[in-house]
Design an enzyme around this catalytic site. Sequence first.
Site, PDB file in Angstrom:
ATOM      1  CG  HIS A  61      35.871  -7.110   4.503  1.00  0.00           C
ATOM      2  ND1 HIS A  61      35.131  -7.534   3.336  1.00  0.00           N
ATOM      3  CD2 HIS A  61      35.775  -7.349   4.757  1.00  0.00           C
ATOM      4  CE1 HIS A  61      34.694  -8.751   3.417  1.00  0.00           C
ATOM      5  NE2 HIS A  61      34.849  -8.450   4.748  1.00  0.00           N
ATOM      6  CB  THR A 112      35.475  -3.582  -3.255  1.00  0.00           C
ATOM      7  OG1 THR A 112      34.588  -4.267  -2.261  1.00  0.00           O
ATOM      8  CG2 THR A 112      34.272  -3.943  -4.454  1.00  0.00           C
ATOM      9  N   PRO A 113      37.426  -3.466  -5.982  1.00  0.00           N
ATOM     10  CG  PRO A 113      38.529  -4.186  -7.625  1.00  0.00           C
ATOM     11  CD  PRO A 113      38.218  -4.452  -6.026  1.00  0.00           C
ATOM     12  NE  ARG A 114      36.035   1.860  -2.507  1.00  0.00           N
ATOM     13  CZ  ARG A 114      36.132   2.853  -2.360  1.00  0.00           C
ATOM     14  NH1 ARG A 114      35.016   3.887  -2.149  1.00  0.00           N
ATOM     15  NH2 ARG A 114      37.537   2.641  -1.081  1.00  0.00           N
ATOM     16  CG  ASP A 159      29.279  -5.065  -3.277  1.00  0.00           C
ATOM     17  OD1 ASP A 159      28.431  -6.243  -3.088  1.00  0.00           O
ATOM     18  OD2 ASP A 159      29.518  -3.996  -2.785  1.00  0.00           O
ATOM     19  CG  HIS A 202      31.989 -12.885   2.761  1.00  0.00           C
ATOM     20  ND1 HIS A 202      33.392 -12.635   2.519  1.00  0.00           N
ATOM     21  CD2 HIS A 202      31.967 -12.220   4.336  1.00  0.00           C
ATOM     22  CE1 HIS A 202      34.038 -11.443   3.082  1.00  0.00           C
ATOM     23  NE2 HIS A 202      33.077 -11.016   4.193  1.00  0.00           N
ATOM     24  CD  GLU A 256      28.353 -11.671   6.020  1.00  0.00           C
ATOM     25  OE1 GLU A 256      28.067 -11.749   4.610  1.00  0.00           O
ATOM     26  OE2 GLU A 256      28.062 -11.050   7.035  1.00  0.00           O
ATOM     27  CG  ASP A 270      34.247  -5.014   8.438  1.00  0.00           C
ATOM     28  OD1 ASP A 270      34.881  -4.580   6.937  1.00  0.00           O
ATOM     29  OD2 ASP A 270      33.813  -6.441   8.593  1.00  0.00           O
TER      30      ASP A 270
HETATM   31  P1  IMP Z   1      35.961  -2.762   0.747  1.00  0.00           P
HETATM   32  O1  IMP Z   1      35.789  -3.919  -0.112  1.00  0.00           O
HETATM   33  O2  IMP Z   1      37.387  -2.910   1.254  1.00  0.00           O
HETATM   34  O3  IMP Z   1      35.211  -1.127   0.303  1.00  0.00           O
HETATM   35  O4  IMP Z   1      35.759  -3.247   2.973  1.00  0.00           O
HETATM   36  C1  IMP Z   1      34.114  -2.557   2.645  1.00  0.00           C
HETATM   37  C2  IMP Z   1      33.419  -4.026   2.038  1.00  0.00           C
HETATM   38  O5  IMP Z   1      33.552  -5.214   2.580  1.00  0.00           O
HETATM   39  C3  IMP Z   1      31.248  -3.127   2.164  1.00  0.00           C
HETATM   40  O6  IMP Z   1      31.179  -2.731   1.478  1.00  0.00           O
HETATM   41  C4  IMP Z   1      30.927  -5.108   1.870  1.00  0.00           C
HETATM   42  O7  IMP Z   1      30.417  -5.089   0.466  1.00  0.00           O
HETATM   43  C5  IMP Z   1      32.434  -5.627   2.795  1.00  0.00           C
HETATM   44  N1  IMP Z   1      31.935  -6.619   3.985  1.00  0.00           N
HETATM   45  C6  IMP Z   1      32.958  -6.134   5.057  1.00  0.00           C
HETATM   46  N2  IMP Z   1      32.247  -6.874   5.810  1.00  0.00           N
HETATM   47  C7  IMP Z   1      31.585  -7.646   5.664  1.00  0.00           C
HETATM   48  C8  IMP Z   1      30.649  -8.547   6.218  1.00  0.00           C
HETATM   49  O8  IMP Z   1      29.994  -8.891   7.197  1.00  0.00           O
HETATM   50  N3  IMP Z   1      29.707  -9.546   4.509  1.00  0.00           N
HETATM   51  C9  IMP Z   1      29.519  -8.773   4.043  1.00  0.00           C
HETATM   52  N4  IMP Z   1      30.382  -7.993   3.435  1.00  0.00           N
HETATM   53  C10 IMP Z   1      30.992  -7.483   4.015  1.00  0.00           C
HETATM   54 ZN    ZN Z   2      33.596 -10.297   5.717  1.00  0.00          ZN
END
Ligand code: IMP
Ligand code: ZN
Length: 368
Positions: A20, A107-109, A148, A207, A210, A292
């Site tokens: 991520h 996740t596009p924000r 998300d 995912h 989990e 991560d």
């Molecule tokens: P982003 O999508 O680049 O903002 O990366 C962070 C996001 O990845 C978090 O806010 C979660 O939505 C998702 N994420 C990161 N690690 C996990 C995990 O282990 N399980 C589920 N979602 C995760």
């Molecule tokens: Zn993950």
Amino acid sequence: MERNVLNYCRILPKVELHAHLSGSISEKTMIKLIKLKTDKNPDWQLSHADWQFHLKAVKGKSLEDVFLIFQLIQEISDSEEAAYVACKDVISEFAADNVKYLELRTTPRCIPKTGMTRRSYIESVLRAISECHSSDLGIEIRLLLAIDRRTSVKDAMEIVELAVEFMMKSGLVVGLDLSGDPTVNDASDFLPVLIKAKSAGLRLALHLAEVPDKAQETLPLLELPPDRLGHGTFLHKGDQSENMVGLVKKHKVPIEICVTSNLITSTVSKVEDLHFQYWYDRKHPVIICTDDKGVFSCSLSEEFALIAEAFKLSEQQLYDLSYDAIDYIFAGDDIKNKLQNEWKVFHSRHSPEFGDECLQSAPDAKSE
Ligand code: IMP
Ligand code: ZN
């Protein structure tokens, strides 16, 4: 940890398929982003000391704590420039760990106060990726857009539309991820969205399972079937585990295993208890990933070394794990062939089971 194992894992070429973007930001980059944010918003309050405190508080705690840190990271990466800087740094760090192919997911924000839209966020990330391709980092990168699970189905549909558009335009967006706090909402609500994505040609990395007792949402999603599965820690445990395992085997869905992530979020208490053994023994495809690396302070080499040590894998087995993962990347056959050749060259130069001498003669175990 035996030094040799970790050194071998460092020089081993690797593919990273479950990373991520925000969670992969290193502490060094976080400090850079805090400065960027403070320069632009002198009134912004979170000081470096506060940040360090939050970060430390999260280490070694629960899944809930980890999701708190994601919110903090998002606060310091809420502009197009921050997304670009973060993405470039993350890619460089993976490249320095001998990752030759990276699938980032994000996740596009949409942040109205900085003018960032989902579209401009994706464009910033793609700009960073393209620039890394043009540099001499020696790493191929593709992007998955993430949904998300807290988001509405309507917003998720918008992300799919963007993913399809950028897949067509750039060729760099290759799939969709479903992630977020696994304890909230019902992931199967996104079934229509995922069906649409799949039929448009996007690959799916979801995912699933989990956390325990998620058979109800997992079973319909496994019927899709997804192209890869994130974690899957509890597929083979508890209610309806036979059905879940049956579907994963029937569709041969590769499982992305993130060792340190599972340990820190306490979904397993020690490496030996990981579901790795269960699937590896059954010759089912497993892929070692970081999840991560910033939040969990790990590297892909270290993840490989943890697996090697706990499950007594030889260098040849580690090489095979790394090589076999190439089969499950979402990029095309041209990239697969290129990577396979690169791996074979490595193999011919560093025959497995080599001793100290060979490792010591490696110029730089971190960046060969
Ligand atoms: P982003 O999508 O680049 O903002 O990366 C962070 C996001 O990845 C978090 O806010 C979660 O939505 C998702 N994420 C990161 N690690 C996990 C995990 O282990 N399980 C589920 N979602 C995760
Ligand atoms: Zn993950």
